[in-house]
Structure formats: structure tokens, C-alpha cells
Write a protein that holds these residues in place. Structure first.
Motif, mmCIF file in Angstrom:
data_model
loop_
_atom_site.group_PDB
_atom_site.id
_atom_site.type_symbol
_atom_site.label_atom_id
_atom_site.label_comp_id
_atom_site.label_asym_id
_atom_site.label_seq_id
_atom_site.Cartn_x
_atom_site.Cartn_y
_atom_site.Cartn_z
ATOM 1 N N ASP A 1 64.520 82.343 89.282
ATOM 2 C CA ASP A 1 65.062 81.264 88.461
ATOM 3 C C ASP A 1 64.107 80.789 87.369
ATOM 4 O O ASP A 1 64.343 79.752 86.751
ATOM 5 C CB ASP A 1 65.463 80.073 89.342
ATOM 6 N N GLY B 1 60.941 68.543 86.441
ATOM 7 C CA GLY B 1 61.798 68.405 85.270
ATOM 8 C C GLY B 1 63.150 67.786 85.572
ATOM 9 O O GLY B 1 64.044 67.783 84.722
ATOM 10 N N LYS C 1 62.084 62.553 83.939
ATOM 11 C CA LYS C 1 62.968 62.190 82.835
ATOM 12 C C LYS C 1 62.363 61.097 81.957
ATOM 13 O O LYS C 1 62.792 60.900 80.829
ATOM 14 C CB LYS C 1 64.348 61.826 83.360
ATOM 15 N N TYR D 1 55.248 62.908 84.154
ATOM 16 C CA TYR D 1 55.183 64.096 84.997
ATOM 17 C C TYR D 1 54.137 63.956 86.103
ATOM 18 O O TYR D 1 54.263 64.554 87.162
ATOM 19 C CB TYR D 1 54.908 65.330 84.140
ATOM 20 N N ASN E 1 57.923 74.611 83.955
ATOM 21 C CA ASN E 1 57.368 73.335 83.525
ATOM 22 C C ASN E 1 55.863 73.227 83.660
ATOM 23 O O ASN E 1 55.282 72.236 83.223
ATOM 24 C CB ASN E 1 58.019 72.194 84.310
ATOM 25 N N ALA F 1 71.353 79.820 91.121
ATOM 26 C CA ALA F 1 70.922 79.014 92.267
ATOM 27 C C ALA F 1 70.781 77.532 91.908
ATOM 28 O O ALA F 1 70.647 76.679 92.773
ATOM 29 C CB ALA F 1 69.594 79.546 92.802
ATOM 30 N N THR F 2 70.797 77.232 90.602
ATOM 31 C CA THR F 2 70.692 75.838 90.162
ATOM 32 C C THR F 2 72.070 75.217 89.877
ATOM 33 O O THR F 2 72.158 74.089 89.404
ATOM 34 C CB THR F 2 69.798 75.755 88.899
ATOM 35 N N ASP G 1 68.697 76.336 94.738
ATOM 36 C CA ASP G 1 67.573 75.665 94.081
ATOM 37 C C ASP G 1 67.906 74.266 93.579
ATOM 38 O O ASP G 1 67.143 73.687 92.803
ATOM 39 C CB ASP G 1 67.058 76.518 92.914
ATOM 40 N N ILE H 1 67.819 70.534 94.062
ATOM 41 C CA ILE H 1 66.947 69.712 94.893
ATOM 42 C C ILE H 1 67.590 68.385 95.295
ATOM 43 O O ILE H 1 67.458 67.918 96.408
ATOM 44 C CB ILE H 1 65.651 69.375 94.101
ATOM 45 N N CYS I 1 68.460 72.233 80.753
ATOM 46 C CA CYS I 1 67.616 73.008 81.667
ATOM 47 C C CYS I 1 66.411 72.206 82.148
ATOM 48 O O CYS I 1 65.811 72.543 83.160
ATOM 49 C CB CYS I 1 67.167 74.312 81.003
ATOM 50 N N GLY I 2 66.006 71.164 81.373
ATOM 51 C CA GLY I 2 64.843 70.367 81.766
ATOM 52 C C GLY I 2 63.525 71.081 81.540
ATOM 53 O O GLY I 2 62.478 70.619 82.009
ATOM 54 N N ARG I 3 63.548 72.181 80.846
ATOM 55 C CA ARG I 3 62.326 72.994 80.723
ATOM 56 C C ARG I 3 61.993 73.369 79.285
ATOM 57 O O ARG I 3 60.852 73.717 78.992
ATOM 58 C CB ARG I 3 62.511 74.309 81.491
ATOM 59 N N LYS J 1 62.066 68.704 76.711
ATOM 60 C CA LYS J 1 60.809 67.950 76.873
ATOM 61 C C LYS J 1 60.683 66.822 75.870
ATOM 62 O O LYS J 1 59.890 65.912 76.047
ATOM 63 C CB LYS J 1 59.624 68.906 76.837
ATOM 64 N N TYR K 1 68.277 66.477 74.876
ATOM 65 C CA TYR K 1 69.029 67.352 75.783
ATOM 66 C C TYR K 1 70.233 67.978 75.099
ATOM 67 O O TYR K 1 70.677 69.059 75.469
ATOM 68 C CB TYR K 1 69.456 66.574 77.030
ATOM 69 N N ASN L 1 69.040 76.093 76.573
ATOM 70 C CA ASN L 1 69.813 76.750 77.632
ATOM 71 C C ASN L 1 71.034 75.933 78.044
ATOM 72 O O ASN L 1 71.605 76.158 79.100
ATOM 73 C CB ASN L 1 68.914 76.977 78.851
ATOM 74 N N PHE M 1 72.622 73.911 86.092
ATOM 75 C CA PHE M 1 71.460 73.004 86.182
ATOM 76 C C PHE M 1 71.900 71.653 86.753
ATOM 77 O O PHE M 1 71.752 70.610 86.136
ATOM 78 C CB PHE M 1 70.815 72.796 84.805
ATOM 79 N N ASP N 1 70.916 69.639 88.911
ATOM 80 C CA ASP N 1 69.975 68.514 89.048
ATOM 81 C C ASP N 1 69.868 67.690 87.776
ATOM 82 O O ASP N 1 69.544 66.509 87.819
ATOM 83 C CB ASP N 1 68.579 69.033 89.436
ATOM 84 N N ASN N 2 70.082 68.329 86.629
ATOM 85 C CA ASN N 2 69.972 67.610 85.364
ATOM 86 C C ASN N 2 71.312 67.177 84.787
ATOM 87 O O ASN N 2 71.330 66.485 83.767
ATOM 88 C CB ASN N 2 69.239 68.478 84.336
ATOM 89 N N TYR O 1 74.779 62.852 88.396
ATOM 90 C CA TYR O 1 74.143 61.616 88.848
ATOM 91 C C TYR O 1 74.828 61.157 90.111
ATOM 92 O O TYR O 1 76.061 61.107 90.160
ATOM 93 C CB TYR O 1 74.238 60.533 87.769
ATOM 94 N N ASP P 1 72.700 62.663 73.852
ATOM 95 C CA ASP P 1 71.840 63.405 74.773
ATOM 96 C C ASP P 1 72.117 63.009 76.220
ATOM 97 O O ASP P 1 71.709 63.694 77.135
ATOM 98 C CB ASP P 1 70.372 63.136 74.431
#
Lengths: 350, 350, 350, 350
Positions: free
Chosen positions: A72, A91, A97, A101, A130, D25-26, D72, D74, D90-92, D97, D101, D106, D127, D129-130, D133, D292
């Protein structure tokens, strides 16, 4: 593989350890080509960091080459040259967010702390997307490894939190590696004056060669007095505390101008006296911060464009087989005139 | 004219004093229609403020009508209804140019301190263009007089320095007038929760009626514990210290979340213990500020638009002839259930 | 005294005029030792600035010595060496309190516009405390006179509004004096790259010697294309428009990266096409600004500390008696390779 | 499963489609309990959004229950009640960053656009996790579904970019759902006045009931004139463009005060005329932004604390089987007095 292992206070050994393997699909394994030693590693060695337990491989700084990649991981491939950040971050959590970090609920400072670190031939990097940065071919290892921890720390906790701006008078208390990193990065924001304060004349001389416009040896206890004289009693716009002691925090409080910023970088073991009886009326801002390392991409661009000479923080170079000697030199920094010491993993390069 | 005069600790008298006259061309003379008493006046009365000397007319808050105007005053005319700011500022010095009017090199907090103040029938206002605000006809004296000092203090030193923002959890330690002013102004930025902490149940009840979503009586020494429980151990985003004691500053340090803001408003007589041994790693920001009163025009618009009910800070009303009684009530605020007490100058109105 | 007087389009004369006198108690009279010519003066000469009427003494930049002082001026004395700001500000109105001095209700850009200016032996400066800066003895006239208008303009309208920061890629469209002032001041914030765009190869050469890392001659209409290639199609973080034409504003729109800043500095005579059909989705920020000159104290500190070489903007030097020739050279800047031209008042110095 | 499928302009069908499955997996699979229709969906229906191709399931707003979860992910578990964000991130990547967003390399706005959306019984969320909510039990579906797109859009692109602050005068041009979302969220920052401008009296009436202090019907072409009169010719501090037409953007330019902010929210199909010939001197800031959705957690806290009544944006309620009728009503919003229409998936709830 060879790795530097912690076995309790004052007990380090260069040992054979199994090469790490991918655990999560977001991990990467990096073959280390260069690492370095941090002041924090010395704290660990003294037994001051209880999260570091017997058997831990130390080190949270490094550059290397990606050896293996989880399914991944999006942004990296086997064979990529990478910079390793000291901070592991998912991330995805609330702190990530907010770009905090260092407080990541699934990460933070883990390498060489709660998981095995970079003072070894290989390291496992969780959330690789990340925690790694692609190294451009024109950035060499020595410059890059200064971006793992020391320069982001000086920049984020000192220069940025202190809000250094053009025309400011900045004082930095402590001319060790982190104070010097604050000195180098403060200059990105063009203060008019930077006053460096330390007990050691050699370090002050280094500071001057790194761009300090004034240096003050504080060994006579009159540093604050002297800074006030230098500023015609106005005080400084920004005071950066880069030591972590009550006495150095006192200097910051004594020299800060009304409206000024005190940026604490130092790791403090004890509480300090805070002079609210005077400072309540001074419109000051005092900040603390763990390095989040979100400034690393910017620092990389500055190094690449030739505007930041990161390598000049390095005073000594060793091979991985000599790492115990490197700790010894770095642990006697004043006597040895040591700044940052780097450790090459020659076998990885060949 | 009648004026309240300070003659040393615990010695106040309502006396006849000469009416003030224009000294500089930038002065104005204001006939006071309403004034009020500040917590700082009580400090003066105890002898805690050495700049206030025998014979001084007290008071730095007030509204009134311009009686006389210097030749270089641009923005006002005789007969204008005005709000008096506690801060005198030249508008020309380096501090004024940074909007740090409280540190004005030619002004600052002078009224009822280093020059005669507003608890009188008339007052001289230096740099009148920068120290007065035209009162729109639809803003009444009682609302306006709350903008001389108490609301700008709560807003600037508490809410703004604390950077209160929508969704935040805010704690305010101290439910006296300044804490309540922070409470009222914090709501302009829509925090999700405001927790008020005090020793006095009556004041907490008032706080609840003013918009606090939670109240905590700290008399059992467990306030911090209780706030942490309310926040599921996360801590608060903003902690506003509105007392000025070591114990209340301790609460702020104990409940602040990583990344949070501690805004000190309280006047401290002693240094405090600052827990850098823990907070160095918490990415916090701690601020101090004297009120600069640059928020007064905004507060006036909020009052005028009906979005800020400034008058509800007032608990008692007196005439100028009763000012010694008013001091007595205000000096026993807890027992008397006093918040702000206002003093009408009936003769001025007629 | 000798003064350069405007008598309608293309009609300037060096004439004898009465020496100015104090009108308000906040005025000062300054004996000019050096002045310079601004691009705006050329616009006036063409008749483009209707507020400038027949008989007006031109000029809004200068340094000199205080000759006479009004009774309410606080910060200056006869004989002080001063820098004159182009902006007159009362320090009391709503705009002044927001630091928008250019929009001061009692001032703004008045010198050489609605009141007599600095291209003369003497000038009256209203609100002297807010329009003059004490010159330290170690700052020479030539450096200082660059702080009256051109450097604050490049800094405030270009660099600061564009929010230039370390690591950024900045493009500046227009390498005339104001573009070069943006170039010099942008470097105070350490961008990684500065791309200078102009039609004139000489000016681009100058730009390179002033710190531009890339230069693009836009005469073939492919400047935007070339900048996109230089940035691997990412675009620039900051685009500074320093010309004032539709075509140059187009370049800025074409090269701005998502999240980027377009800072308009140029004086536009016509409306422009704004590509909201594309930019609505680009998270950009576009700013305009009249110079407020509130950055002058900071620029003075930078010059004094040796970190800003303001003098290198000067290409030609004349005496006041030669000012018509100076206008001629400056008005043919491309042909004459002129940047800023300075005018010495030799008689004032002796 | 049932899903609303796009088959080219003006061609929608409620069809049976295969239930989505985990690809990465995300990912997570969410069983939709409620969705809604966005103005953007109407643009898609007209064929204006070329990235939406034949066969695509529409919809980017929704709440539901997690049905399946990738290895994956979390932060979520099967059975969790969740809010779906319109933005996939993607948070990456570099844009993530910077909290941009919407420009995620991605992700971005993908749901109901480049991948299947939420107007169905199930949706796959990349994704997870991102993009999800956790919904607290005390927040109901109707309030929550307003946080998928419309409220973050009004807040981020309008209120936040416009920098609405206490005491401001704000004008919002366009009283459709996004303008009303700006109206509701602007109030979190306590402006003194909010002027709502629209062609439709019913919508203006709604705006007034939502907190607008003034309303202006712009059908006579004199909206700008009227706003200037309301502000005594001073203009507004913030102008929010929530339509996307040249005429509405003109109003914003005509009413903005010096120093003001124009925040563009509207989707523009054509370029506009930008009056730099006037605005170059006005110190204005003009912004554009794609939503965003990083404000969603804050909005959720505001809803949960009872300080934001998100549900009042809803005018009509349907079941999934009636979704074509819902489109019809929403597509004739003016005639139908429709604001937001929500679609319940009854089968999912049971």
C-alpha cells in the motif's frame, strides 16, 4: 545485519541483528547509507528516556535506498534514494490533520525509541509514504541527513515558532547543534541581528562563522545584561532557548522585548520559574514544540537550490564499524569540537 | 468639580477639584456622564500600584460629552457624545505603529494612574483623536462604558490571544468581571464548549446564564481533574487565566491540550512555576498582553448591531455622590453579588 | 527656492518658488538633500493623474534635514537627518488604525500630487511624526532615498502580499524599478527560485545580477509556456505583476500553481480578463495594494545591518539644476539603461 | 443494489447494479442510509462535467453504516455510523500535506464523478480513514448529510476565504443552498451585518430567517447601488460570490471596501471582467477555492454542541425509490421552493 543496540544506561553495543521485514502494507525497508547521532541519543544513553528499552536499535536520522516496499505504499519504489524523517505519521488522525505529526496517534517519534532505528544496516519505516522523502540526485547524503532531525528542529521549534522576520533582533541561547540549526534557518527570514549566547568560545566562533552578528559568552552570568546593552535596553524580538535549563530560560525572559517571542526548543528535565509578575504586562508569546518535520520538503528545496549549506553542521565522519567511537566523540562535544558526526555505512553504498 | 481622589492606601475622598484645562493642542476635555470602577482601582486602593500618587483622581473608564477641544484634534467637536478608552496613545511611536498602544512611548495606561482620571465631573484626554470614540445615538451609556476597559481586556488578552475558534473547547479560570468579559467575547468565535472555573457558586451561575456550557467549582482543588474528565482526557484547546495567582495558572497548565493556547489575562504579583518538564513537548502557545483597546471599534459595532449585550455585566448603579459606597460594594463583590458597578454623573446629563 | 513645477502634460519647469512654511502644528519643513524620480512622475507628466494640477511641485521621495518644526511634532528636532515617506498619514483615522496608511482619510499619497512635493529645495511634510524617519548616521542618502517609495512598494505590494516564503518558486513579471524592488525584497524571504520576465534583455541581465535565478524574455509571447516548462508544469507559488497591462496579468494567470498567490503591483489603466472559468477551482489568492510604507522602519534596519543593498537600484546621478535632463534619461529608461536616477541638492548639503 | 445511474445528458435511471467490493486495503464499503443532491449533480445531468461518463452512479454526499473494511483501515470498524466526505484524499501527497485535499494527487472529488457515488444502497470509499468521519450518536442523519458537501463549501470557500470576523459587514451574492451555507457559517464569526442578494424573494425571505440582517433583490440591476447606500458608501468588508456568473461577480467588485475580501465560491463557465483599473489601488484580496472538506470535524462539533442547526437547509425528503422525483423537484428549486432535498434509504435503516 550490524546494528547499534541499547542495553541500559551507558551500555551500547554494535551487534548482529536480524534484518527487519515488512509488517504492515504501508511499511518500507530502507538500506541505510548514512546516519548520524542526535543529542537525544545521548539522553537515551544516560537512561533518561524510559520508552527506550533493552535491545532497542537506536537512531532516528538517516538516508538510504529502498530495499523492500509494502503493497500500500504509493509514492516509492525499490531502489529509490530516500531521506528518512525522524517522525512517523499516519496522515489520518486528528493530530496529523492539524500537521502536528509529532503527536500522531499512530506514530510520532518512534524510530530508535519505541521501534528499532536507523543506526543499523537496515530499518523498517512504518507509513513509508509519510516518513520518507525522495532524494533528488543533486542532493548529497551529508546535506540530506541533516534534514532528518536537526534542521527541522531548529527551524520549526526555534525559527518558525519564534516568528523570525526581516529586521528582527534574534537571540539564540545555546550554540550546540540545535542552536546552530536555529541560527542557519533563522537567516532564511533575514533578521537584522542574531546574537548567539553560549558558555563555549569555540562554539561561539563557529556561530559567528555561521552568520551570528554578535556573540556573548554567558559564563560570567552577565549574558542578559550584555544583550540588553547591545539592544540599547530595548531587548530582542525573538529569544530561542536551545539548551533546556532553568538558567538559559532565565536569560530568555530577561532579554525579551515587549511584544517579543520566546521559542523554547530545549528539552527540560525540571520546571522553571516564569516571571509573570513582570511579563504579564509585556505582550509576549512563549511557545513549545516537538519537531513535526513538516518543513522537510521546504528544507530539501533550499538545499537543492544551493541556498542552505546544511553540510557545514558536520564536524566528524565515521564508518558504521566505528560508531561507538563516534558516540564517544559526540558525547564529548565541547572537548572534541564536535558538531554533528555522521556515520557512513560503506557496505550499503557499494 | 467633584472628583474621587486617592490619598494613599485605603484613603479615598470625594472632593472639589479644579476643572481640567487643555494643555496640548491634541487634548480634549470631556464632561463625564458615566464611569465605572475596575478591579485595578481596588489594587490602587490597596497601595499596589506605585505610579499612583497622593492627590490623583482615579478612574480610566467613562462616557461623556466633549466640552472643549484642542486646536489639533481632527475627528471630534464640542458636544460630541464619546466613549473614553483606558489607553492613551500618540499614534506615532514604534509601539503604536505595531498596534501595541498599551506600550505607547507617549501614553499607555495613564488615566487614573499617572494623570487624573474619569471618576470626576470632567477629565482631560490627551491625544483625543486616538483615545475617544464617537458614540452612535443608538448605543446607550451603560453598554458603552463596558467598552472602556473590561470588554476589550477580556477580548484582546483572553479571547484573541487565546485564538478561540469555532468548535474549540475553552476553559476560563476566574468568573470575575474580566473572566466574564472573556466569556462574552469568546462566544463571538463560536467555541463548541466553554467551561468556567471559579470558587464562587454565584459567579458560576452567572457564567452559565452568560453562555458557559459547563461550570466547575474549584474549591476542592480538583478543577483540573474535572476538566480532564469532561474532555475525555484530551484537555482544552484554549485556557484563559483571569485571576493572576499561581494556583489558577497551575490549572491552565494542567488542562491544556497539545497544540493548545494559554492566554494569561490576570495581573500576577509573583513568579509562577512553569512546567516545561512536561510542556516542552506539547506544542503549546502561552501569551500575555496588556489591553491595547484596539478592538473597541469592533466591539462598538457588535453592541450597535445588537449582537453583544454588554450591559449584562452591570449589577449595580450609583450616582457620583455615592461613589464611596460603590467602591465598598465593588470591593466586597462576592458577598454583594457585584459584577460591574456604574456611576452616573446626574448633573452632567441634565 | 528652486523647484520642479508641473504645468500640464509634457510641461515641466525648474522655477523659483517661495519656500514652504509650517501650516499645522504637526507639520515639519525639510531641506531636501536628495530626491529621485518615480514611474508615477512620468504618468503625471503624460497627464494621466488628474489630481495633479498646474503649478504643482512634483516628487514624493527624498531625504533631507529638518529646517523647521511645528509645535505638536513629538519625535523630531531641527537639524535631524530624515527620510521622507511618500505616504502622509494622520495616525488617527480608521484606515490608519488598520495600517492602511495609503487610504488615510487625512493623507495618503499627497506629496507631489495634491500638495507640493520633494523635487525642490524645501518641502512641507504634514503629520511629520508619521511621515518622517530619523536616518541613522551610518545610512547614506542614496540608500535611504530608495526607501521613500520604490522598495516599500516592491516589498509590500509584491513580496508581502504574495506571501513569498522559503522554498517558493516566485515569478516577477516586469523588470523595471518596481519589479527589481520586488526581486530584492523577495530574497529577504529566501525563495528557492525567482524567475524574472521582461521584454528587455538588458533589464533581465540586471535582474540576474540582482539575484534572479532564471530569466525569461517574453517578447515572443511564450513566457508562460517557458515558465511552465521550468517548473515541470507545476506552476509558480507566487506571481508578481509589476507592469500594469492585460498581457502581463495574463502571464500571471497562466503560470500560477494551485494554492498560489498573484500579487498585483502594476497600475492598470483598463480592466483585464480574469479566467475564473479555470481559476475558480485553483485555490488561488489575488491581491492588490497601494503602498502603505509601513515597512520602511524594517527596510531601514535591513539597510543599516548591511543585509539589503538598496543603492544598487541607482543607475544615474544628477544635481537639482539638471533635473529636466534627469527626467529625460528616466523617461527613456530602456534606451538609456536607466534604473533609478537620483537628484542631489548640492546647495542643501553645503 | 439500487443505484442512480447517469446515461448521458438528461438521462438518469434508478437501476440494479452490483454491490461494490473492497479494491484497496485502505477502502471501506458503506451502506448508505441517507444521501442528498448537489447543484453539481444538476450540472452533470446537463452534460457540463465531462469527467462523468455513461454508467456512473452519481452522488458525493451521504451518511451510512460501515459494511466492510479493508485491512489497512485504522480508524473504523464494521457497523460504525459514518459521515461520507465528498473529498477523497490519500493523506500523503504534497497537496494533502498542505491541507489542499481537493487537489489530492490520488483523490480529490471522485465520488459520483470518476468513481461510483453515494446515490445508491452501497458505496466504496477509497482511503476510508481520510474520507469518513465517525458520527456521534447524538447527531442525526439529516444534520450530518449537510456536512458532506454543502456546509464545508459555504464555510471554506466563502466564510473562511473571505476571512469573516466580528463586526464585519458581509454581502453574499446568491441565496441558493451554497449561499445559504455561507450565511449559516459566516455567523460563526459574528459579523455585524450580513446582506443577502438574490433575484428570488422567497429565497431572500429564507435568508432573513437564517440570519441575514438585510436582503436585496437584484432583479432591477441596482443591487450594488443599494448595498453602497446601506453602508454609507463605505462598501462591505467581505463579498461572497455564490452564483458563478459575470453579473454577480460584478456586484462583488462594485461593493467591496478598500482592504476587503472577495471570496469566489461559484463555479464559472466563462472568464469575467476584472476591474483592475479601479481595484489595483484598493488593497483587496480575491480568493478562489475548491472545497477541501477539512472543516468537517469542526462543523460536526458545532452541530453536536447545538450551535449550528444544519437541518434547516433541508426543504424536502424522499425515499431512494423516489430519487428521480427528488431530482425533478431540486431541478426546479425556485418554483418548488426547494433548498436541499434528502433521500432516505429506508431499506438500509431497517
Amino acid at each position: 545485519m550490524k546494528a547499534l543496540v541499547f542495553h541500559g544506561p551507558d551500555n551500547l553495543a554494535l551487534e548482529d541483528k536480524p534484518k527487519p521485514a515488512i509488517i504492515q502494507a504501508t511499511d518500507a525497508i530502507v538500506r541505510i547509507t548514512m546516519t548520524t547521532i542526535c543529542g537525544t541519543d545521548l539522553h537515551i544513553l544516560k537512561g533518561d528516556v524510559p520508552t527506550v528499552t533493552d535491545g532497542r536499535i537506536l537512531g532516528h536520522e538517516g538516508v538510504g535506498i529502498i530495499d523492500e516496499i509494502g503493497d500500500d505504499v504509493i509514492g516509492f519504489h525499490k531502489g529509490d534514494k530516500v531521506l528518512i524523517s525522524l517522525i512517523t505519521s499516519c496522515g489520518r488522525c486528528n493530530f496529523c490533520k492539524k500537521a502536528m505529526y509529532s503527536h500522531c496517534l499512530n506514530g510520532g517519534w518512534q524510530l530508535g525509541n519505541s521501534i528499532d532505528g536507523t543506526q543499523a544496516e537496515y530499518v523498517r519505516i512504518p507509513f513509508a509514504d509519510n516518513g520518507l522523502y525522495l532524494l533528488p540526485p543533486d542532493v548529497d547524503d551529508e546535506a540530506a541527513v541533516m534534514l532528518s532531525c536537526i534542521l527541522p528542529t531548529g527551524l520549526e521549534c526555534g525559527t518558525l515558532k519564534g516568528q523570525v522576520k526581516p529586521g528582527d533582533i534574534v537571540a539564540i541561547v545555546g550554540a550546540g547543534p540545535v542552536g546552530l540549526a536555529a541560527l542557519l534557518t533563522a537567516q532564511l527570514y533575514s533578521p537584522a541581528e542574531i546574537v548567539m549566547i553560549d558558555l563555549d568560545d569555540y562554539r561561539l566562533e563557529v556561530a559567528r562563522s555561521f552568520g551570528a552578528t554578535q556573540v556573548v559568552n554567558s559564563s560570567d552570568g552577565k549574558a542578559a545584561e550584555r544583550v540588553m546593552a547591545l539592544t540599547q535596553a530595548a531587548g530582542v524580538d525573538v529569544a530561542i532557548e536551545a539548551v533546556g535549563l532553568s538558567a538559559t530560560f532565565e536569560i530568555c525572559q530577561a532579554i525579551i522585548a515587549p511584544g517579543g517571542h520566546i521559542a523554547n526548543v530545549g528539552v527540560h528535565g525540571k520546571s522553571v520559574e516564569f516571571h509573570l509578575e513582570r511579563l504579564w504586562a509585556s505582550n509576549i508569546t512563549l511557545t513549545t514544540r516537538l519537531v513535526d518535520a513538516d518543513s522537510t520538503p521546504m528544507l530539501l528545496r533550499m538545499v537543492q537550490s544551493g541556498r542552505l549549506d546544511a553540510k557545514k553542521l558536520i564536524s566528524h565522519r565515521f564508518e558504521l564499524s566505528e560508531i561507538l567511537k563516534a558516540y564517544n566523540i559526540f558525547g564529548n562535544a565541547a572537548k572534541e569540537h564536535a558538531l554533528k558526526v555522521v556515520i557512513n555505512n560503506v557496505s550499503a553504498i557499494e
